[in-house]
Design an enzyme around this catalytic site. Structure first.
Site, PDB file in Angstrom:
ATOM      1  N   GLU A  99      59.503  66.556  19.339  1.00 41.22           N
ATOM      2  CA  GLU A  99      58.831  65.898  20.465  1.00 41.22           C
ATOM      3  C   GLU A  99      59.902  65.480  21.474  1.00 41.22           C
ATOM      4  O   GLU A  99      60.845  64.774  21.106  1.00 41.22           O
ATOM      5  CB  GLU A  99      58.061  64.676  19.960  1.00 41.22           C
ATOM      6  CG  GLU A  99      57.506  63.773  21.043  1.00 41.22           C
ATOM      7  CD  GLU A  99      56.471  64.465  21.907  1.00 41.22           C
ATOM      8  OE1 GLU A  99      56.643  64.432  23.139  1.00 41.22           O
ATOM      9  OE2 GLU A  99      55.505  65.032  21.347  1.00 41.22           O
ATOM     10  N   ASP A 148      49.798  70.106  25.910  1.00 40.82           N
ATOM     11  CA  ASP A 148      49.482  70.060  27.340  1.00 40.82           C
ATOM     12  C   ASP A 148      48.809  71.381  27.726  1.00 40.82           C
ATOM     13  O   ASP A 148      49.381  72.444  27.510  1.00 40.82           O
ATOM     14  CB  ASP A 148      50.763  69.860  28.141  1.00 40.82           C
ATOM     15  CG  ASP A 148      50.497  69.489  29.595  1.00 40.82           C
ATOM     16  OD1 ASP A 148      49.546  70.054  30.174  1.00 40.82           O
ATOM     17  OD2 ASP A 148      51.234  68.669  30.150  1.00 40.82           O
ATOM     18  N   THR A 222      44.134  61.556  15.690  1.00 39.46           N
ATOM     19  CA  THR A 222      45.249  60.929  16.393  1.00 39.46           C
ATOM     20  C   THR A 222      44.718  60.053  17.526  1.00 39.46           C
ATOM     21  O   THR A 222      43.550  60.115  17.894  1.00 39.46           O
ATOM     22  CB  THR A 222      46.193  61.982  16.985  1.00 39.46           C
ATOM     23  OG1 THR A 222      45.472  62.741  17.977  1.00 39.46           O
ATOM     24  CG2 THR A 222      46.712  62.924  15.898  1.00 39.46           C
TER      25      THR A 222
END
Length: 243
Positions: A99, A148, A222
């Site tokens: 990440e 994304d 999440t």
């Protein structure tokens, strides 16, 4: 949602060049947000170096954890909720999470500390740089959850769901290994189906619509997914087996 998708670009506007994240060489999107508190900065200064994937060399379970074990790889783990859940669920497995967003990494470090997870290693940066150093056939699971979507057509090359990254994922998964993908974005959904349906190395583990409309067991919700549902978005879940 992951903070980024990667890309190799030089010279021209991205919409004017072909490619995908395996042929580009930059991270898109923000890499830091609000200023870290003192306790968060301490996690970055002390815990992150101890957990970071080495910058060079082959990335294997034995090198990371001292002995061979099933190895999982998450691309863009956001705040690390899924990564921590899976690592706690499977303590004898090893987990690598990548990440580039600093605040997401800090949140994941908090999960690792609070849950005493000794089977997690992190990389703050480009997931594909680490994935390329994993031996072919070494991974049991790869996760790409709510990346994304880059919804504009001229940005499609930035999507991690592209032939290049998917081919790399297929190479790194062992036969029978599983690739899990989730999204709440209809444009990315259609794009991903097009990419995956054309890939010869994956078998879609779905026999009816409910198989990709209901979250599978062992796949926690999440914060990003919960936010998507609050906004009224439908969420889709995909599981593919490496042939």
């Amino acid at each position: 949602m992951t903070a980024y998708e990667t890309g190799h670009e030089s010279g021209q506007e991205s919409g004017q060049k072909s490619g995908d994240p395996t042929t580009l060489n930059r991270l898109y999107g923000r890499q830091s947000g609000h200023k870290l508190r003192a306790g968060q900065q301490e996690l970055v200064d002390t815990l992150l170096p101890a957990l970071s994937v080495p910058a060079e060399g082959e990335v294997t379970a034995a090198n990371l954890f001292g002995y061979d074990r099933p190895l999982h790889f998450e691309i863009g783990f956001g705040g690390g909720e899924h990564l921590a859940y899976r690592a706690d669920l499977l303590p004898d497995h090893g987990f690598i999470g990548c990440e580039p967003f600093l605040n997401g990494v800090v949140t994941a470090l908090g999960h690792v500390r609070d849950q005493a997870l000794g089977n997690v290693r992190l990389h703050m940066g480009d997931a594909l740089q680490v994935l390329s150093r994993i031996p072919d056939g070494a991974l049991s699971f790869v996760y790409l959850l709510h990346p994304d979507p880059w919804p504009k057509a001229r940005h499609a090359k930035r999507r991690m769901m592209n032939p290049g990254p998917v081919a790399m994922i297929a190479k790194k998964l062992k036969p029978g290994g599983e690739f899990r993908f989730g999204t709440d974005h209809p444009i990315y959904l259609r794009w991903a189906l097009m990419v995956m349906n054309g890939h010869p190395d994956f078998e879609w583990l779905a026999t009816s619509p409910k198989d990709f409309q209901v979250r599978p067991g062992g796949w926690p919700e999440t914060r990003y997914e919960a936010k998507a549902r609050r906004l009224g978005h439908e969420v889709w879940y995909f599981r593919y087996r490496r042939k």
